[in-house]
Design a protein around this motif. Structure first.
Motif, PDB file in Angstrom:
ATOM      1  N   LEU A   1     -31.066 -50.738  10.166  1.00 38.65           N
ATOM      2  CA  LEU A   1     -31.793 -51.867   9.573  1.00 38.65           C
ATOM      3  C   LEU A   1     -30.839 -52.961   9.090  1.00 38.65           C
ATOM      4  O   LEU A   1     -31.146 -54.151   9.177  1.00 38.65           O
ATOM      5  N   GLU A   2     -29.658 -52.550   8.610  1.00 39.68           N
ATOM      6  CA  GLU A   2     -28.714 -53.547   8.082  1.00 39.68           C
ATOM      7  C   GLU A   2     -28.352 -54.594   9.132  1.00 39.68           C
ATOM      8  O   GLU A   2     -28.105 -55.747   8.815  1.00 39.68           O
TER       9      GLU A   2
ATOM     10  N   LYS B   1     -30.807 -59.266   3.221  1.00 37.59           N
ATOM     11  CA  LYS B   1     -31.222 -58.126   2.384  1.00 37.59           C
ATOM     12  C   LYS B   1     -32.739 -57.983   2.452  1.00 37.59           C
ATOM     13  O   LYS B   1     -33.441 -58.947   2.745  1.00 37.59           O
ATOM     14  N   ILE B   2     -33.209 -56.783   2.116  1.00 37.59           N
ATOM     15  CA  ILE B   2     -34.656 -56.595   2.060  1.00 37.59           C
ATOM     16  C   ILE B   2     -35.168 -57.314   0.827  1.00 37.59           C
ATOM     17  O   ILE B   2     -34.692 -57.053  -0.287  1.00 37.59           O
TER      18      ILE B   2
ATOM     19  N   GLN C   1     -27.495 -46.124   0.263  1.00 39.05           N
ATOM     20  CA  GLN C   1     -27.682 -47.033   1.413  1.00 39.05           C
ATOM     21  C   GLN C   1     -28.749 -48.086   1.125  1.00 39.05           C
ATOM     22  O   GLN C   1     -28.579 -49.254   1.458  1.00 39.05           O
ATOM     23  N   LEU C   2     -29.822 -47.693   0.444  1.00 38.73           N
ATOM     24  CA  LEU C   2     -30.876 -48.670   0.174  1.00 38.73           C
ATOM     25  C   LEU C   2     -30.465 -49.620  -0.940  1.00 38.73           C
ATOM     26  O   LEU C   2     -30.828 -50.794  -0.939  1.00 38.73           O
ATOM     27  N   ASN C   3     -29.667 -49.128  -1.863  1.00 40.83           N
ATOM     28  CA  ASN C   3     -29.183 -49.988  -2.938  1.00 40.83           C
ATOM     29  C   ASN C   3     -28.393 -51.170  -2.369  1.00 40.83           C
ATOM     30  O   ASN C   3     -28.474 -52.293  -2.862  1.00 40.83           O
TER      31      ASN C   3
ATOM     32  N   SER D   1     -38.537 -43.667  -2.371  1.00 38.54           N
ATOM     33  CA  SER D   1     -38.286 -42.248  -2.094  1.00 38.54           C
ATOM     34  C   SER D   1     -37.079 -42.052  -1.190  1.00 38.54           C
ATOM     35  O   SER D   1     -36.733 -40.919  -0.843  1.00 38.54           O
ATOM     36  N   GLY D   2     -36.434 -43.151  -0.791  1.00 37.15           N
ATOM     37  CA  GLY D   2     -35.202 -43.035   0.012  1.00 37.15           C
ATOM     38  C   GLY D   2     -35.472 -42.769   1.482  1.00 37.15           C
ATOM     39  O   GLY D   2     -34.588 -42.335   2.220  1.00 37.15           O
ATOM     40  N   ASN D   3     -36.690 -43.045   1.936  1.00 37.13           N
ATOM     41  CA  ASN D   3     -37.039 -42.712   3.323  1.00 37.13           C
ATOM     42  C   ASN D   3     -37.012 -43.881   4.294  1.00 37.13           C
ATOM     43  O   ASN D   3     -37.135 -43.658   5.498  1.00 37.13           O
ATOM     44  N   LEU D   4     -36.850 -45.102   3.778  1.00 38.62           N
ATOM     45  CA  LEU D   4     -36.753 -46.224   4.721  1.00 38.62           C
ATOM     46  C   LEU D   4     -35.362 -46.207   5.348  1.00 38.62           C
ATOM     47  O   LEU D   4     -34.365 -45.950   4.667  1.00 38.62           O
ATOM     48  N   ASN D   5     -35.317 -46.501   6.647  1.00 36.60           N
ATOM     49  CA  ASN D   5     -34.037 -46.569   7.363  1.00 36.60           C
ATOM     50  C   ASN D   5     -33.302 -45.229   7.317  1.00 36.60           C
ATOM     51  O   ASN D   5     -32.106 -45.161   7.086  1.00 36.60           O
ATOM     52  N   ARG D   6     -34.074 -44.184   7.522  1.00 40.83           N
ATOM     53  CA  ARG D   6     -33.491 -42.840   7.476  1.00 40.83           C
ATOM     54  C   ARG D   6     -34.038 -42.027   8.645  1.00 40.83           C
ATOM     55  O   ARG D   6     -35.241 -42.106   8.942  1.00 40.83           O
TER      56      ARG D   6
END
Ligand SMILES: Nc1nc2c(c(=O)[nH]1)N[C@H]1C(S)=C(S)[C@@H](COP(=O)(O)OP(=O)(O)OC[C@H]3O[C@@H](n4cnc5c(=O)[nH]c(N)nc54)[C@H](O)[C@@H]3O)O[C@H]1N2
Ligand SMILES: Nc1nc2c(c(=O)[nH]1)N[C@H]1C(S)=C(S)[C@@H](COP(=O)(O)OP(=O)(O)OC[C@H]3O[C@@H](n4cnc5c(=O)[nH]c(N)nc54)[C@H](O)[C@@H]3O)O[C@H]1N2
Ligand code: SF4
Ligand SMILES: [Mo]
Length: 699
Positions: free
Chosen positions: A529-530, A539-540, A243-245, A319-324
């Motif tokens: 967030l998207e 995009k971020i 998802q962050l990618n 760490s994969g924790n944004l938007n989670r």
């Protein structure tokens, strides 16, 4: 007959629901509202100060004017007319006006919605405010990364399993840039589901005492800690999750190379946090349970404040924790300023000190005094101070005192004669806190649940008094008139609010919200967030070049020798709020809180015992203060609260009912600032501490 009114406490960012029982104009009790959708019954001792504020005999009720050094009550029309005419004269001679906006204005949506009129009337594009003593680094990061100064991911504590708090003390502050009432219970709930709280702070704070683990960090060195955590996370998770990618732009690929040159051992030595602890934090953030790292004042008001806040976002991304869920999420409140006001701005501006950052029209408050003291035509000659106390809140208070004395016109919007408003020519006091309505304008967008809550006034306003917004609006009209400009229509704050609510994505009306005295719950935060990003490519923007350049500047500073001096940090107490609850009888009970906390080893070296007086000296000034020896502060660190020091020589203030005390901002240094935001540096001030020897009277 007593009646009970559900209301929001307006004092801090937590915005707790309170139940206020009144009979006539008498306040019988103030309790937590167990049915409030956000605060669930929680309040802190400051809620009771609402009664002290409402009933304070020292509070001003009418405008006052200084005549021959004495305050004289005057009528509103006279005050507005005289101020408007003096300002018009000063501006006619080419004199420059300015405004300083303090913290309580953020808790009054009436001020928020009206202050633009007064700025236009005075002719001000930019202003000084408490924000550049506080959170401006967050706005710079949010602007670049997410495309809007106010798009702020907050820790989703209610679903989190691991939280790292660096330089924040929500157990005392009740949360900041994170509206999290009932913080302690939320932590306990997290711990009950086997979650863990980690705190990194040079003081073993009230929050540290709730935590599963606490570690000291040397003040002002957290950048090294964040880089080290980020490196250790990237070692474990070199690739972004799916998802962050999708959300992150290509600049992410610049992050790992930009920090690869830093070595773990030097980073750890610089900040004083061991490599084991750093690896443990990284491992916990990187495993599959949801978690987050969050940092506040302790890492914002430092020399690398913006870099710190960017690194925090980068760690949450890596760490994969944004938007989670359980990580960090951007709230979707009823009033969503993100969609209805512009993205904000990150610019530069010329000052007496040369070019400085100018973020959202904010002039760095560290330059404020010198803009009054400069001797050319650019000198500030007329000043409007709204809900602020910069003599106590900005660095080098003594210089601020001198600077305010040079003004040709100064107007304070305050209910007290304070260390700042004592310099004014006019003080325009607002009505009492229970005579105005409330909406959490800036704090819904930072809350741990999506919600809305509107509180009407409880008491009628006494004859002849005005709310801040009315004072602002009427003064604006007087200035427009005196300077021959068209007088715009003034829309009442309620109408502006209703309109903004209806223009927000949820499209609610004020009437719908007002119908629910316990607040409207709009559900848990969601990973949307998207749909929220406002960057050009949606995009971020992971690594803005300014942040990468700042990393290089930090790398250079790593090689510089750290001063031998003790490092002075601030602190907050749950029974105070910045400088302005010092007159509350209920809050001032108990021992003196204005002490210098010092570690036993540093005290012994200086021959200090508990209760001794010590002289603390920095580059700018020195103060004498009572010593409190405690191993709650790290060796090499001393701590003083801010918001004290109300007594200024020879001036009679309303706020004087307190123990002898001094202002930390007589020691902090306005020469120091965060290069990317212009924010003040209020922590890690190098100081010396020596015992004040008792004077032996000469025979
Ligand atoms: N060393 C050090 N300095 C700091 C900090 C720190 O941590 N350490 N913290 C910084 C931070 S985060 C902040 S926000 C600033 C705060 O800095 P300021 O906003 O400048 O100061 P406050 O102490 O909040 O003072 C608020 C003033 O507004 C008045 N007031 C309160 N309510 C109302 C109202 O409803 N209407 C009107 N008209 N007036 C009102 C009060 O009487 C008081 O005089 O201080 C900063 N300074
Ligand atoms: N009771 C109470 N509540 C308040 C306020 C208040 O005055 N009193 N003020 C309100 C306002 S305006 C704000 S902005 C918020 C602030 O909210 P917080 O940021 O949560 O509050 P602070 O107490 O300033 O916390 C800063 C922490 O950083 C630590 N620290 C200092 N220097 C460093 C450092 O270099 N590194 C690290 N890692 N830590 C450091 C301090 O020891 C302190 O524990 O609180 C709000 N709430
Ligand atoms: S934490 Fe205390 S001061 Fe802050 S809103 Fe709640 S009751 Fe008021
Ligand atoms: Mo603040």
């Amino acid at each position: 007959m007593p009646t009970v009114h559900a209301r929001t406490c307006h004092i801090c960012e937590a915005n707790c629901g309170v139940l206020i029982e009144v009979e006539g104009r008498e306040i019988l009790s103030i309790k937590g509202n167990p049915d409030h959708v956000l605060s669930r019954g929680h309040i802190c001792p400051k809620a009771t100060a609402i009664a002290d504020l409402q009933d304070d005999p020292d509070r001003l009720h009418k405008p006052v004017k200084k005549v021959d050094g004495k305050w004289q009550e005057i009528g509103w029309e006279q005050a507005f007319a005289e101020i408007a005419s003096k300002l018009t004269n000063i501006k006619g001679q080419g004199g420059k006006p300015a405004m300083y906006l303090g913290n309580p204005s953020a808790h009054d949506y009436g001020i928020t919605t009206q202050v633009g009129q007064l700025r236009r009337a005075i002719g001000l594009k930019n202003l000084y405010s408490a924000s550049t003593l506080d959170q401006i680094p967050h706005h710079v990061v949010q602007y670049h990364m997410y495309g809007h100064v106010s798009l702020c991911p907050v820790p989703d504590i209610d679903r989190s399993q691991y939280l790292v708090i660096v330089g924040g003390n929500p157990a005392a502050s009740n949360g900041s840039i994170w509206t999290v009432p009932d913080f302690k219970k939320r932590v306990k709930e997290m711990q009950a589901r086997d979650g863990k709280l980690m705190v990194i702070d040079p003081r073993r704070t009230e929050t540290a005492k709730l935590a599963d683990e606490h570690h000291f960090v040397k003040p002002g060195t957290d950048t090294a800690l964040f880089i080290a955590i980020l490196k250790a996370v990237l070692d474990r998770k070199p690739d972004l999750n799916e998802q962050l990618n999708m959300l992150v732009d290509d600049s992410w690929s610049n992050v790992a190379p930009a920090i690869s040159g830093f070595d773990m051992a030097s980073l750890s030595a610089h900040c004083g946090v061991s490599e084991d602890v750093i690896e443990d934090i990284a491992a916990n953030l990187s495993d599959n349970k949801p978690g987050a790292i969050y940092g506040r004042m302790g890492v914002s008001v430092t020399e690398f404040g913006t870099l710190n806040q960017w690194l925090i976002q980068a760690i949450n991304i890596a760490s994969g924790n944004l938007n989670r869920e359980g990580g960090t999420l951007v709230p979707e409140p009823a009033l969503d300023t993100i969609n209805i006001v512009g993205r904000g701005s990150v610019e530069k501006i010329d000052t007496a000190r040369g070019e400085m950052p100018n973020i959202m029209g904010e002039l760095p408050t560290i330059t404020f005094a010198e803009e009054m003291l400069r001797e050319d035509d650019e000198r500030i000659r007329a000043l409007f101070v709204m809900t602020g106390n910069p003599v106590l809140s900005a660095p080098d208070g003594a210089r601020m005192d001198r600077a305010l004395e040079t003004l040709d016109l100064m107007v304070s919007f305050d209910m007290y004669v304070t260390a700042t408003s004592c310099h004014a020519d006019y003080i325009l006091p607002p009505c009492g806190p229970l005579e105005k309505d409330h909406y959490p304008f800036f704090f819904g967008p930072l809350a741990v649940r999506n919600y809305a809550s509107y509180s009407p006034a409880i008491f009628d306003m006494p004859e002849g008094e005005k709310a801040d917004w009315e004072i602002i609006a009427e003064l604006a009209r007087a200035i427009f008139a005196a300077s021959g400009q068209d007088i715009p229509n003034i829309r009442e704050p309620r109408d502006v609010l209703d309109n903004m609510l209806q223009s927000s994505p949820r499209g609610m009306t004020l009437a719908e919200i007002e119908a629910e005295p316990n607040g409207v719950d709009l559900g848990p935060l969601m990973p949307h967030l998207e749909d929220r990003l406002l960057t050009d490519d949606k995009k971020i923007q992971a690594a803005h070049p300014d942040f990468l350049d700042e990393l290089k500047r930090f790398a250079v500073s790593l090689t510089e020798r750290q001063p031998d001096a003790l490092s002075l940090i601030g602190r907050r107490h749950v029974r105070q709020n910045n400088s302005w609850l010092a007159n509350s009888k209920r809050l001032q009970k108990g021992p003196n809180r204005c002490t210098l906390m010092i570690n036993p080893s540093d005290a012994a070296e200086r021959g200090l015992s508990d209760g001794d007086m010590a002289t603390v000296e920095s580059r700018v000034n020195s103060v004498d203060i009572i010593v409190e020896i405690t191993d709650d502060v790290m060796a090499g660190v001393v701590s003083m609260p801010h918001g004290f020091g109300h007594r200024r020589d020879g001036v009679e203030l309303s706020v004087a009912r307190e123990n002898p005390n001094v202002s930390i901002n007589d020691l902090t240094d306005p020469e120091l600032y965060d290069r990317l935001s212009g924010n003040a540096v209020l922590n890690a001030t190098p100081v010396t501490v020596v015992k004040v020897e008792e004077l032996v009277a000469a025979e």
